[in-house]
Write an enzyme that holds these catalytic residues in place. Structure first.
Site, PDB file in Angstrom:
ATOM      1  N   TYR A   8       0.839  -1.204   0.000  1.00  0.00           N
ATOM      2  CA  TYR A   8       0.000   0.000   0.000  1.00  0.00           C
ATOM      3  C   TYR A   8       0.868   1.246   0.000  1.00  0.00           C
ATOM      4  O   TYR A   8       0.602   2.227  -0.713  1.00  0.00           O
ATOM      5  CB  TYR A   8      -0.922  -0.022   1.221  1.00  0.00           C
ATOM      6  N   PRO A  25       1.350  15.482   3.237  1.00  0.00           N
ATOM      7  CA  PRO A  25       0.155  14.907   3.855  1.00  0.00           C
ATOM      8  C   PRO A  25       0.111  13.417   3.557  1.00  0.00           C
ATOM      9  O   PRO A  25       0.172  13.008   2.398  1.00  0.00           O
ATOM     10  CB  PRO A  25      -0.998  15.634   3.164  1.00  0.00           C
ATOM     11  N   ALA A  45      -1.910   9.850   4.672  1.00  0.00           N
ATOM     12  CA  ALA A  45      -3.075   9.294   5.359  1.00  0.00           C
ATOM     13  C   ALA A  45      -2.697   8.183   6.335  1.00  0.00           C
ATOM     14  O   ALA A  45      -1.662   7.554   6.194  1.00  0.00           O
ATOM     15  CB  ALA A  45      -4.057   8.737   4.317  1.00  0.00           C
ATOM     16  N   TYR A  88      -9.207  17.119   1.486  1.00  0.00           N
ATOM     17  CA  TYR A  88      -9.969  16.452   0.413  1.00  0.00           C
ATOM     18  C   TYR A  88     -11.381  16.999   0.483  1.00  0.00           C
ATOM     19  O   TYR A  88     -12.061  16.810   1.488  1.00  0.00           O
ATOM     20  CB  TYR A  88      -9.991  14.931   0.610  1.00  0.00           C
ATOM     21  N   LYS A 109      -2.793  21.083  -4.439  1.00  0.00           N
ATOM     22  CA  LYS A 109      -1.817  19.998  -4.536  1.00  0.00           C
ATOM     23  C   LYS A 109      -2.231  19.011  -5.614  1.00  0.00           C
ATOM     24  O   LYS A 109      -3.377  18.545  -5.639  1.00  0.00           O
ATOM     25  CB  LYS A 109      -1.707  19.267  -3.194  1.00  0.00           C
ATOM     26  N   HIS A 149       1.470  12.638  -6.995  1.00  0.00           N
ATOM     27  CA  HIS A 149       0.979  11.848  -5.863  1.00  0.00           C
ATOM     28  C   HIS A 149       1.892  10.651  -5.625  1.00  0.00           C
ATOM     29  O   HIS A 149       1.427   9.555  -5.279  1.00  0.00           O
ATOM     30  CB  HIS A 149      -0.460  11.393  -6.149  1.00  0.00           C
ATOM     31  N   ARG A 157       1.016   7.376  -7.522  1.00  0.00           N
ATOM     32  CA  ARG A 157      -0.067   6.538  -7.022  1.00  0.00           C
ATOM     33  C   ARG A 157      -1.407   6.733  -7.722  1.00  0.00           C
ATOM     34  O   ARG A 157      -2.365   6.031  -7.417  1.00  0.00           O
ATOM     35  CB  ARG A 157      -0.278   6.815  -5.534  1.00  0.00           C
ATOM     36  N   ASP A 201       6.671  17.522  -5.027  1.00  0.00           N
ATOM     37  CA  ASP A 201       7.005  16.256  -4.375  1.00  0.00           C
ATOM     38  C   ASP A 201       7.008  15.138  -5.392  1.00  0.00           C
ATOM     39  O   ASP A 201       6.854  15.374  -6.585  1.00  0.00           O
ATOM     40  CB  ASP A 201       6.072  15.944  -3.201  1.00  0.00           C
TER      41      ASP A 201
HETATM   42  C1  LIG Z   1       0.742   5.937   1.890  1.00  0.00           C
HETATM   43  C2  LIG Z   1       0.503   7.301   1.310  1.00  0.00           C
HETATM   44  C3  LIG Z   1      -0.585   8.032   1.702  1.00  0.00           C
HETATM   45  C4  LIG Z   1      -0.825   9.291   1.163  1.00  0.00           C
HETATM   46  N1  LIG Z   1      -1.889  10.018   1.591  1.00  0.00           N
HETATM   47  C5  LIG Z   1      -2.108  11.241   1.078  1.00  0.00           C
HETATM   48  C6  LIG Z   1      -3.161  12.036   1.526  1.00  0.00           C
HETATM   49  O1  LIG Z   1      -3.894  11.646   2.420  1.00  0.00           O
HETATM   50  N2  LIG Z   1      -3.366  13.258   0.961  1.00  0.00           N
HETATM   51  C7  LIG Z   1      -2.557  13.720  -0.041  1.00  0.00           C
HETATM   52  O2  LIG Z   1      -2.760  14.815  -0.541  1.00  0.00           O
HETATM   53  N3  LIG Z   1      -1.520  12.974  -0.485  1.00  0.00           N
HETATM   54  C8  LIG Z   1      -1.281  11.768   0.058  1.00  0.00           C
HETATM   55  N4  LIG Z   1      -0.222  11.048  -0.375  1.00  0.00           N
HETATM   56  C9  LIG Z   1       0.678  11.633  -1.364  1.00  0.00           C
HETATM   57  C10 LIG Z   1       1.792  12.395  -0.662  1.00  0.00           C
HETATM   58  O3  LIG Z   1       1.294  13.549  -0.062  1.00  0.00           O
HETATM   59  C11 LIG Z   1       2.897  12.824  -1.632  1.00  0.00           C
HETATM   60  O4  LIG Z   1       2.328  13.526  -2.725  1.00  0.00           O
HETATM   61  C12 LIG Z   1       3.723  11.676  -2.180  1.00  0.00           C
HETATM   62  O5  LIG Z   1       3.911  10.685  -1.210  1.00  0.00           O
HETATM   63  C13 LIG Z   1       5.069  12.211  -2.643  1.00  0.00           C
HETATM   64  O6  LIG Z   1       5.864  11.241  -3.211  1.00  0.00           O
HETATM   65  P1  LIG Z   1       7.013  10.423  -2.434  1.00  0.00           P
HETATM   66  O7  LIG Z   1       6.307   9.431  -1.574  1.00  0.00           O
HETATM   67  O8  LIG Z   1       7.746   9.762  -3.572  1.00  0.00           O
HETATM   68  O9  LIG Z   1       7.855  11.398  -1.661  1.00  0.00           O
HETATM   69  C14 LIG Z   1       0.030   9.803   0.182  1.00  0.00           C
HETATM   70  C15 LIG Z   1       1.135   9.048  -0.223  1.00  0.00           C
HETATM   71  C16 LIG Z   1       1.378   7.816   0.346  1.00  0.00           C
HETATM   72  C17 LIG Z   1       2.603   7.067  -0.093  1.00  0.00           C
END
Ligand SMILES: Cc1cc2nc3c(=O)[nH]c(=O)nc-3n(C[C@H](O)[C@H](O)[C@H](O)COP(=O)(O)O)c2cc1C
Ligand SMILES: Cc1cc2nc3c(=O)[nH]c(=O)nc-3n(C[C@H](O)[C@H](O)[C@H](O)COP(=O)(O)O)c2cc1C
Ligand SMILES: Cc1cc2nc3c(=O)[nH]c(=O)nc-3n(C[C@H](O)[C@H](O)[C@H](O)COP(=O)(O)O)c2cc1C
Ligand SMILES: Cc1cc2nc3c(=O)[nH]c(=O)nc-3n(C[C@H](O)[C@H](O)[C@H](O)COP(=O)(O)O)c2cc1C
Lengths: 354, 354, 354, 354
Positions: free
Chosen positions: A24, A77, A79, A129, A229, A253, A256, A284
């Site tokens: 995940y 951020p 989750a 969100y 974002k 993201h 993802r 990011d």
């Molecule tokens: C497990 C996980 C949960 C995330 N949850 C959120 C979230 O709740 N809100 C959000 O805007 N981005 C979320 N993201 C995205 C991150 O804010 C961020 O954009 C991303 O992790 C950056 O890439 P990196 O992991 O390669 O540094 C999440 C990413 C991961 C890996």
């Protein structure tokens, strides 16, 4: 001498959590093409260095929408951090305080935003969100304002969940003990009713997704600066600037959502070109080294967000692991500045890119 | 028939020293990106050959700041060679004599520069790390002058140590038996005192690092020609030329300082373009074949330095190993000249590059 | 169903000869960079196809310096074939006859050129290495003329042997039973005497190597058309054309001389551009598929030479193995023509390249 | 949670059929260069996404030569499906009905076209291989017309079989139980008689192959719209358009004919440029993800064909496997549209490509 770089935490993290949670967190969408581009793109960028420069006023400070930061980086951020450590976001905020770094709290935090806000001593921003029911959205914003958050970051690149094949294969689902603590009191809102032949995705979920009008409405309903974002197109950056936002986060993201998107860092230069020089841009996705932060800034970012490295540090060693991970990045950034002859963040310009 | 190329010594060296020392020598900074670019860049460069040319006056001689060299290559300054062989730099200088090749002695040699100088029969140059205390710097220069060195090579690309993750992981530290023999009599100078919130690196170490003014001061205090080692930007090459230096060494320190720098050989053409044709340029980082030397010269270098191959030869077979390693490179260079139809070093021009 | 492509013979050949001979044949110079480029370059070239064309007069015939060939391909000159099969060149010529294909006999054949010449029923050309003593060179040419060879192919890209690290490592040396049958009666000529400090290679061997004047002399001393083999630079192609040669072979000697040369096929287009359209160009190095022959012709070659595939076929199954290998290439070429809509060799033009 | 993507069926399929059949299906021509380019080309294409767009009328419908399709994708014509499942094409058509998708029936189907036609409830097109005897060709067309097929798709890129080395190595041949059900009643027609020295391929088979005149004749003999499948050159696309065809299928036959052809998707943009905007273009070869469909449409296709994924689904789980495979692609396409902000197929334009 074993844990000396972010990659060590990545390696170790695998053993500190069940496979499903690992997939995940670590996985991207689809075939991980964007996920791996996020890394290969950074590695492919060359740096220039200058020598024998005077070096008398070194500092890493920056200002972003009227908050002053010791470092040009914030915790992204993220989750449901209780998946990784019993203290969840409480441990992360402790680390943020320890290393003097800003943090964004997710709408989907597993600890209430109020608890996080009261613990955090560095600049605190709230990631929003937008909810199907506008009343719920508004309530979240009010709570963030009251808890002392100084900016709202609206994430717009995940109106529906990405194709997370890796976590599907691993059979991941949220354990009952971990909840979206901020949303527990909002009843699930009614969804669109579909006629036969209509698509749940295209005609149901997407019809509920926020658009620019909703953003406009939000701006009229809070005094906090709003960041967007999940921008990855120059035209959307222009729209964001025109909409009166304080700034944007260029992001895919962390790979993802839509597999096939370019690396965030490759998207940065055209986006920087599309907007005014004084429009703030964070970036990011894929930052794992101090030199990556340096490259992002050189290519036009005002700062960066750190995602998975925080989660891996958290899983391996709680607040200490997060703090150590972030310290590593801070030291590497300083070293990159020293070796390239850049005294301040403003000295890190396009000339530093090979 | 087993040791017939530099790569054989690389392979063998691993077994001739403790893992920690191996990592200290073989490793680069960070993720070894620059280290591996140093090699892949050379391999990616194509060569042209001409056929049926008259070949009557073949020679490999060159002149560099009034020293005459049989070969367009010198042994690079390499610290602490006693790590690799009981005789340390004494063995290396023996090899230099045997194969008729110039050598640079490091400020950090584990044998006093005077001993090396009196043994060396080929052109001898002294590599200088400027010391925090100017008196110490001056003393080193005087000693080099007195010992018969004919040039000072100031290394400027390592004001602070690189991010040497590999040697950190291997737990490397200098054994007590190996010291910086030239510096033993200089007391450690006081460091900058920092106010709270200041960075040891950015406000401490870097404030002590030399700048162009210090170089100017040095030039006024010695009659020897000064070379600057560690240039990787055309603008710095221009500054070096304007500062009255005899020449520069284009180098990324064998990938050991800032990970993310381009391969030295890729930096050479723009640097050659930025300065006058008669300004001397040496190049190092990644040379492992006679054809690499040929390519560097074709792209604008007047000669090259050989780093790790010397250390590997030393570790495997002492003076003999160094001499053999260097002979291999000499023979390969001759062969490259023969097969491309280049009689002299001057014949090796951009036309030889595909 | 196991031996259906050239690559199958490559794989099998390894088991049909001692390791030393295998390395001698399969290896390139230095690090095999050019050797592997020879293959990757062909694989990287895309083809175009046309559909629904009339197809009524299909043929693969070509004319090269007044000889008519059924196929636009010849067996390359390959030394010492008795290394691979007791019948050596006698088996190869049998195959050439069987599959109706031209062949070049090497100066270094292990069977006398006269024996080969009298057995061969297809166009026969003699590959000449000019000898240190001009009398010997002249004698070879006379013998070739008398034996009915219809062209002299002077190989010029190997004035000295390449850096054959692989065969050195394998300890290869010619067994006493295999000799240069054409040269046994020529006494070894005296070599240059060197003064101290002079290089055996640069001042000895290379001073003996042939130049354009020697080629001129050769042309005046035979009525046969002269081809030059081993051209890899457009300027040399121009010189060859001006010298009155019938044609050239663009070749990097199968990657066996100077490691770092471009793939032959990548050198072809600029060379074709440099000379007149009616100047004949053959190409070799790396051809393993009928589509490779097709690509070479499309990019400007009038035909190709086949090197190692002949030797591998010979080692695995003698004359039959050679004949089968060549038949595979013939069939694949026909298929490429059929599927691209090219009825004749002249139809294979640059338009066929993607 | 194990079978959630097309790649899972690919992996599993290997165990659901004998090796020979697997190689027949999975393999490409020659060295699989084109086969693997078909995939790497898709993966290399980047996508753009827009955010916060209104999304109110989402649909995936398209019209192709007056047939209305729920999805911009059809099942490709695939020979001999009884090799993979006892019900053969009968199972496939059941799946087509279930997921509401069009299908092309092959001339070489192992179930009579009439049986398929009567079972199929979605748009049904007939793929025609022109027969050596025109009477047979005409008979096939009449039968297709009578069975309710609404278009004829003439495949022109396989006048002779490709170089199928993989299936040769695996010793594949059609088992007696599987036949070309549509052709059983056509006697084998006489072949060209060859004079000595003529080539079976170039002067025999190819002389029988259809050309543009034959296509013209066909068009005059049916009222059905004619598509040409197997176009890979802009000039042929223009000829097709001028010949009055309803559209073309840009295809390299899944890499099964000429190895060395570019990826179909790379050929699409120049072909789209060569013809009018309203000339219909389908594309196949290498589509394995909904994002691939999205990319093809963005680059100018009106829809795509799905080849091997259908066969793998069929082998693993019959009609259910096919239906599931196609559903996966449908859902992934919807998701790509949602995440890029494209409501309709017409919204998917070049702007969506990075
Ligand atoms: C497990 C996980 C949960 C995330 N949850 C959120 C979230 O709740 N809100 C959000 O805007 N981005 C979320 N993201 C995205 C991150 O804010 C961020 O954009 C991303 O992790 C950056 O890439 P990196 O992991 O390669 O540094 C999440 C990413 C991961 C890996
Ligand atoms: C173990 C080691 C010690 C070194 N010590 C010094 C030194 O004391 N002074 C210096 O200017 N460069 C030093 N260098 C850098 C070399 O002079 C040279 O720039 C580099 O090794 C060239 O790259 P190469 O090893 O790929 O040939 C050192 C390099 C290595 C590997
Ligand atoms: C074992 C071996 C022996 C060779 N001997 C000769 C030779 O005697 N004369 C010559 O001109 N080329 C010689 N060549 C080079 C070939 O003629 C030809 O240029 C080369 O093999 C073509 O490349 P390929 O092997 O990739 O097809 C030899 C090559 C090999 C592999
Ligand atoms: C086993 C197999 C049989 C095929 N049979 C036919 C056929 O009978 N007629 C035809 O026009 N194309 C045929 N094709 C080609 C497909 O229609 C289609 O062009 C190709 O499979 C698309 O590539 P993909 O498999 O990568 O999706 C066949 C392909 C395969 C793999």
């Amino acid at each position: 001498a074993d844990v000396i770089a972010i990659s060590d935490y990545e390696r170790l993290a695998k053993d500190y959590m069940p496979h499903g949670i690992y997939e995940y967190i670590a996985g991207g969408a689809g075939d991980d093409i964007t996920l791996s581009r996020n890394r290969s793109a950074f590695d492919a960028i060359g740096m220039n260095k200058r020598v024998l420069r005077k070096f008398t006023k070194g500092t890493t400070e920056v200002t972003l929408s009227s908050d002053r930061f010791n470092w040009p980086m914030l915790i992204a951020p993220l989750a449901y951090q209780s998946l990784l450590h019993p203290e969840g976001e409480r441990a992360t905020v402790e680390a943020a305080n320890a290393v003097n770094m800003g943090m964004m709290t997710s709408t989907l935090s597993s600890v209430p935003l109020e608890d996080i806000g009261s613990a955090q001593q560095t600049p605190k921003w709230f990631q929003l969100y937008m909810q199907p029911d506008p009343e719920h959205t508004l309530d979240l914003v009010r709570r963030a304002e009251n808890a002392g958050y100084t900016a709202i970051v609206v994430t717009v690149d995940a109106p529906v969940s990405g194709l997370r094949n890796r976590q599907q294969r691993a059979g991941f689902s949220l354990p009952p003990s971990v909840v979206a603590a901020n949303l527990v009191n909002y009843p699930t809102s009614k969804t669109q009713s579909l006629s036969p032949g209509q698509s749940v995705l295209l005609n149901g979920l997407m019809a509920d997704a926020p658009d620019w009008n909703d953003l406009q409405w939000l701006r009229e309903n809070t005094r906090l600066p709003i960041w967007i974002k999940g921008i990855s197109h120059p035209q959307d950056a222009i729209l964001a600037a025109e909409s009166g936002c304080a700034g944007i986060v260029v992001s895919n993201h962390g790979g993802r959502t839509l597999d096939g998107l370019a690396a965030s860092i490759d998207l940065l230069p055209p986006i920087r070109n599309a907007v005014q020089d004084d429009f703030s841009i964070l970036l990011d996705s894929g930052i794992r080294r101090g030199t990556d932060i340096f490259k992002a800034i050189a290519l036009g970012a005002n700062g960066v967000l750190i995602g998975r490295p925080v989660l891996n540090g958290l899983a391996v060693a709680g607040a200490l692991g997060v703090a150590h991970s972030l310290t590593l990045l801070q030291q590497e950034l300083e070293l990159a500045m020293a070796l390239t002859g850049c005294e301040t963040i403003d000295d890190i310009t396009l000339d530093c890119i090979y």
